[in-house]
Scaffold this motif. Structure first.
Motif, PDB file in Angstrom:
ATOM      1  N   MET A   1       0.846  -1.175   0.000  1.00 56.72           N
ATOM      2  CA  MET A   1       0.000   0.000   0.000  1.00 56.72           C
ATOM      3  C   MET A   1       0.890   1.237   0.000  1.00 56.72           C
ATOM      4  SD  MET A   1      -2.814   1.286   2.844  1.00 56.72           S
ATOM      5  CE  MET A   1      -2.519  -0.130   3.822  1.00 56.72           C
ATOM      6  N   ALA A   2       0.593   2.136  -0.885  1.00 50.85           N
ATOM      7  CA  ALA A   2       1.360   3.376  -0.992  1.00 50.85           C
ATOM      8  C   ALA A   2       0.847   4.386   0.029  1.00 50.85           C
ATOM      9  CB  ALA A   2       1.232   3.946  -2.393  1.00 50.85           C
ATOM     10  N   ASN A   3       1.760   5.174   0.546  1.00 52.24           N
ATOM     11  CA  ASN A   3       1.336   6.201   1.498  1.00 52.24           C
ATOM     12  C   ASN A   3       0.939   7.474   0.757  1.00 52.24           C
ATOM     13  OD1 ASN A   3       3.613   7.918   1.095  1.00 52.24           O
ATOM     14  ND2 ASN A   3       4.819   6.635   2.473  1.00 52.24           N
ATOM     15  N   ALA A   4       0.371   8.407   1.489  1.00 45.65           N
ATOM     16  CA  ALA A   4      -0.159   9.636   0.882  1.00 45.65           C
ATOM     17  C   ALA A   4       0.929  10.468   0.212  1.00 45.65           C
ATOM     18  CB  ALA A   4      -0.889  10.459   1.938  1.00 45.65           C
ATOM     19  N   ILE A   5       2.120  10.508   0.768  1.00 43.35           N
ATOM     20  CA  ILE A   5       3.206  11.288   0.182  1.00 43.35           C
ATOM     21  C   ILE A   5       3.636  10.672  -1.148  1.00 43.35           C
ATOM     22  CG2 ILE A   5       5.615  12.010   0.471  1.00 43.35           C
ATOM     23  CD1 ILE A   5       4.977  12.209   3.506  1.00 43.35           C
ATOM     24  N   THR A   6       3.737   9.356  -1.193  1.00 49.59           N
ATOM     25  CA  THR A   6       4.100   8.670  -2.432  1.00 49.59           C
ATOM     26  C   THR A   6       3.045   8.912  -3.502  1.00 49.59           C
ATOM     27  OG1 THR A   6       5.296   6.970  -1.198  1.00 49.59           O
ATOM     28  CG2 THR A   6       4.655   6.425  -3.454  1.00 49.59           C
ATOM     29  N   LEU A   7       1.771   8.852  -3.123  1.00 47.29           N
ATOM     30  CA  LEU A   7       0.700   9.105  -4.086  1.00 47.29           C
ATOM     31  C   LEU A   7       0.747  10.536  -4.604  1.00 47.29           C
ATOM     32  CD1 LEU A   7      -2.364   7.231  -2.564  1.00 47.29           C
ATOM     33  CD2 LEU A   7      -1.023   6.621  -4.571  1.00 47.29           C
ATOM     34  N   ARG A   8       0.952  11.495  -3.722  1.00 52.94           N
ATOM     35  CA  ARG A   8       1.014  12.903  -4.138  1.00 52.94           C
ATOM     36  C   ARG A   8       2.182  13.104  -5.097  1.00 52.94           C
ATOM     37  NH1 ARG A   8      -1.825  16.499  -5.609  1.00 52.94           N
ATOM     38  NH2 ARG A   8      -3.196  15.823  -3.975  1.00 52.94           N
ATOM     39  N   THR A   9       3.318  12.494  -4.803  1.00 58.96           N
ATOM     40  CA  THR A   9       4.487  12.599  -5.675  1.00 58.96           C
ATOM     41  C   THR A   9       4.198  11.969  -7.030  1.00 58.96           C
ATOM     42  OG1 THR A   9       5.955  12.561  -3.752  1.00 58.96           O
ATOM     43  CG2 THR A   9       6.944  12.052  -5.890  1.00 58.96           C
ATOM     44  N   ALA A  10       3.559  10.814  -7.031  1.00 61.56           N
ATOM     45  CA  ALA A  10       3.218  10.138  -8.283  1.00 61.56           C
ATOM     46  C   ALA A  10       2.272  10.989  -9.121  1.00 61.56           C
ATOM     47  CB  ALA A  10       2.589   8.774  -7.986  1.00 61.56           C
ATOM     48  N   ILE A  11       1.288  11.600  -8.485  1.00 63.19           N
ATOM     49  CA  ILE A  11       0.349  12.467  -9.193  1.00 63.19           C
ATOM     50  C   ILE A  11       1.094  13.647  -9.800  1.00 63.19           C
ATOM     51  CG2 ILE A  11      -1.562  14.088  -8.856  1.00 63.19           C
ATOM     52  CD1 ILE A  11      -2.592  12.044  -6.700  1.00 63.19           C
ATOM     53  N   ASP A  12       1.957  14.266  -9.017  1.00 61.06           N
ATOM     54  CA  ASP A  12       2.715  15.423  -9.514  1.00 61.06           C
ATOM     55  C   ASP A  12       3.616  15.046 -10.688  1.00 61.06           C
ATOM     56  OD1 ASP A  12       1.501  17.047  -7.623  1.00 61.06           O
ATOM     57  OD2 ASP A  12       3.208  16.981  -6.234  1.00 61.06           O
ATOM     58  N   ILE A  13       4.272  13.895 -10.598  1.00 64.63           N
ATOM     59  CA  ILE A  13       5.142  13.446 -11.686  1.00 64.63           C
ATOM     60  C   ILE A  13       4.316  13.176 -12.939  1.00 64.63           C
ATOM     61  CG2 ILE A  13       6.609  11.544 -12.512  1.00 64.63           C
ATOM     62  CD1 ILE A  13       7.601  11.266  -9.580  1.00 64.63           C
ATOM     63  N   ALA A  14       3.244  12.412 -12.789  1.00 65.16           N
ATOM     64  CA  ALA A  14       2.414  12.064 -13.941  1.00 65.16           C
ATOM     65  C   ALA A  14       1.852  13.319 -14.605  1.00 65.16           C
ATOM     66  CB  ALA A  14       1.281  11.126 -13.519  1.00 65.16           C
ATOM     67  N   TRP A  15       1.368  14.266 -13.803  1.00 66.62           N
ATOM     68  CA  TRP A  15       0.780  15.472 -14.371  1.00 66.62           C
ATOM     69  C   TRP A  15       1.847  16.321 -15.064  1.00 66.62           C
ATOM     70  CZ3 TRP A  15      -3.575  16.674 -16.180  1.00 66.62           C
ATOM     71  CH2 TRP A  15      -3.895  17.999 -16.464  1.00 66.62           C
ATOM     72  N   SER A  16       3.016  16.429 -14.486  1.00 62.85           N
ATOM     73  CA  SER A  16       4.104  17.203 -15.093  1.00 62.85           C
ATOM     74  C   SER A  16       4.517  16.618 -16.433  1.00 62.85           C
ATOM     75  CB  SER A  16       5.314  17.255 -14.160  1.00 62.85           C
ATOM     76  OG  SER A  16       5.008  17.955 -12.992  1.00 62.85           O
ATOM     77  N   VAL A  17       4.672  15.311 -16.482  1.00 65.71           N
ATOM     78  CA  VAL A  17       5.057  14.661 -17.735  1.00 65.71           C
ATOM     79  C   VAL A  17       3.947  14.813 -18.771  1.00 65.71           C
ATOM     80  CG1 VAL A  17       5.576  12.428 -18.812  1.00 65.71           C
ATOM     81  CG2 VAL A  17       6.635  13.035 -16.626  1.00 65.71           C
ATOM     82  N   PHE A  18       2.707  14.630 -18.351  1.00 70.21           N
ATOM     83  CA  PHE A  18       1.578  14.762 -19.269  1.00 70.21           C
ATOM     84  C   PHE A  18       1.529  16.169 -19.863  1.00 70.21           C
ATOM     85  CE2 PHE A  18      -2.955  15.454 -20.218  1.00 70.21           C
ATOM     86  CZ  PHE A  18      -3.170  14.399 -21.094  1.00 70.21           C
ATOM     87  N   CYS A  19       1.670  17.163 -19.032  1.00 69.02           N
ATOM     88  CA  CYS A  19       1.637  18.550 -19.510  1.00 69.02           C
ATOM     89  C   CYS A  19       2.815  18.852 -20.437  1.00 69.02           C
ATOM     90  CB  CYS A  19       1.628  19.527 -18.342  1.00 69.02           C
ATOM     91  SG  CYS A  19       0.061  19.569 -17.461  1.00 69.02           S
ATOM     92  N   ALA A  20       3.966  18.292 -20.130  1.00 68.32           N
ATOM     93  CA  ALA A  20       5.153  18.534 -20.944  1.00 68.32           C
ATOM     94  C   ALA A  20       5.054  17.867 -22.315  1.00 68.32           C
ATOM     95  CB  ALA A  20       6.405  18.039 -20.215  1.00 68.32           C
ATOM     96  N   THR A  21       4.281  16.804 -22.412  1.00 70.59           N
ATOM     97  CA  THR A  21       4.195  16.070 -23.670  1.00 70.59           C
ATOM     98  C   THR A  21       2.922  16.360 -24.464  1.00 70.59           C
ATOM     99  OG1 THR A  21       3.276  14.145 -22.522  1.00 70.59           O
ATOM    100  CG2 THR A  21       5.670  14.201 -22.856  1.00 70.59           C
ATOM    101  N   HIS A  22       2.056  17.195 -23.912  1.00 74.53           N
ATOM    102  CA  HIS A  22       0.818  17.573 -24.597  1.00 74.53           C
ATOM    103  C   HIS A  22       0.700  19.095 -24.552  1.00 74.53           C
ATOM    104  CE1 HIS A  22       0.081  13.386 -23.545  1.00 74.53           C
ATOM    105  NE2 HIS A  22      -0.774  13.364 -24.563  1.00 74.53           N
ATOM    106  N   SER A  23       0.796  19.721 -25.699  1.00 80.09           N
ATOM    107  CA  SER A  23       0.750  21.182 -25.721  1.00 80.09           C
ATOM    108  C   SER A  23      -0.664  21.689 -25.449  1.00 80.09           C
ATOM    109  CB  SER A  23       1.241  21.708 -27.068  1.00 80.09           C
ATOM    110  OG  SER A  23       0.399  21.259 -28.096  1.00 80.09           O
ATOM    111  N   GLY A  24      -0.711  22.864 -24.862  1.00 76.66           N
ATOM    112  CA  GLY A  24      -1.986  23.528 -24.634  1.00 76.66           C
ATOM    113  C   GLY A  24      -2.773  23.046 -23.436  1.00 76.66           C
ATOM    114  N   ILE A  25      -2.158  22.291 -22.551  1.00 74.06           N
ATOM    115  CA  ILE A  25      -2.857  21.820 -21.354  1.00 74.06           C
ATOM    116  C   ILE A  25      -2.774  22.914 -20.297  1.00 74.06           C
ATOM    117  CG2 ILE A  25      -2.937  20.092 -19.521  1.00 74.06           C
ATOM    118  CD1 ILE A  25      -3.432  18.638 -21.997  1.00 74.06           C
ATOM    119  N   ASP A  26      -3.916  23.349 -19.828  1.00 73.66           N
ATOM    120  CA  ASP A  26      -3.973  24.359 -18.783  1.00 73.66           C
ATOM    121  C   ASP A  26      -3.740  23.690 -17.425  1.00 73.66           C
ATOM    122  OD1 ASP A  26      -6.008  26.059 -16.790  1.00 73.66           O
ATOM    123  OD2 ASP A  26      -4.868  27.275 -18.227  1.00 73.66           O
ATOM    124  N   THR A  27      -3.108  24.397 -16.510  1.00 82.37           N
ATOM    125  CA  THR A  27      -2.831  23.821 -15.191  1.00 82.37           C
ATOM    126  C   THR A  27      -4.104  23.476 -14.426  1.00 82.37           C
ATOM    127  OG1 THR A  27      -2.624  26.024 -14.249  1.00 82.37           O
ATOM    128  CG2 THR A  27      -0.589  24.932 -14.938  1.00 82.37           C
TER     129      THR A  27
END
Length: 69
Positions: A1-27
């Motif tokens: 089971m992942a803890n809350a900090i690990t989940l928050r980090t995973a969300i931040d990483i996934a969102w950052s990569v997604f935004c970097a690879t898809h133009s025009g994504i608003d925050t």
């Protein structure tokens, strides 16, 4: 089971990569909220480090993007 900090980090990483690879994504894009709900809705079943979990998040975001087209 992942803890809350690990989940928050995973969300931040996934969102950052997604935004970097898809133009025009608003925050404030609704997919960020959907990603968070996806992770926290099943947090007790997730295992792994933040990078592993982020890859699952990216797959989820990719599926959302495909569903929109």
């Amino acid at each position: 089971m992942a803890n809350a900090i690990t989940l928050r980090t995973a969300i931040d990483i996934a969102w950052s990569v997604f935004c970097a690879t898809h133009s025009g994504i608003d925050t404030s894009d609704r997919r960020r909220c959907l990603l968070e709900r996806h992770f926290y809705g099943s947090w007790d079943r997730r295992e792994g480090d933040a990078e592993d979990l982020a890859s699952f998040g990216l797959a989820y975001l990719s599926q959302l993007s495909e569903d929109e087209h």
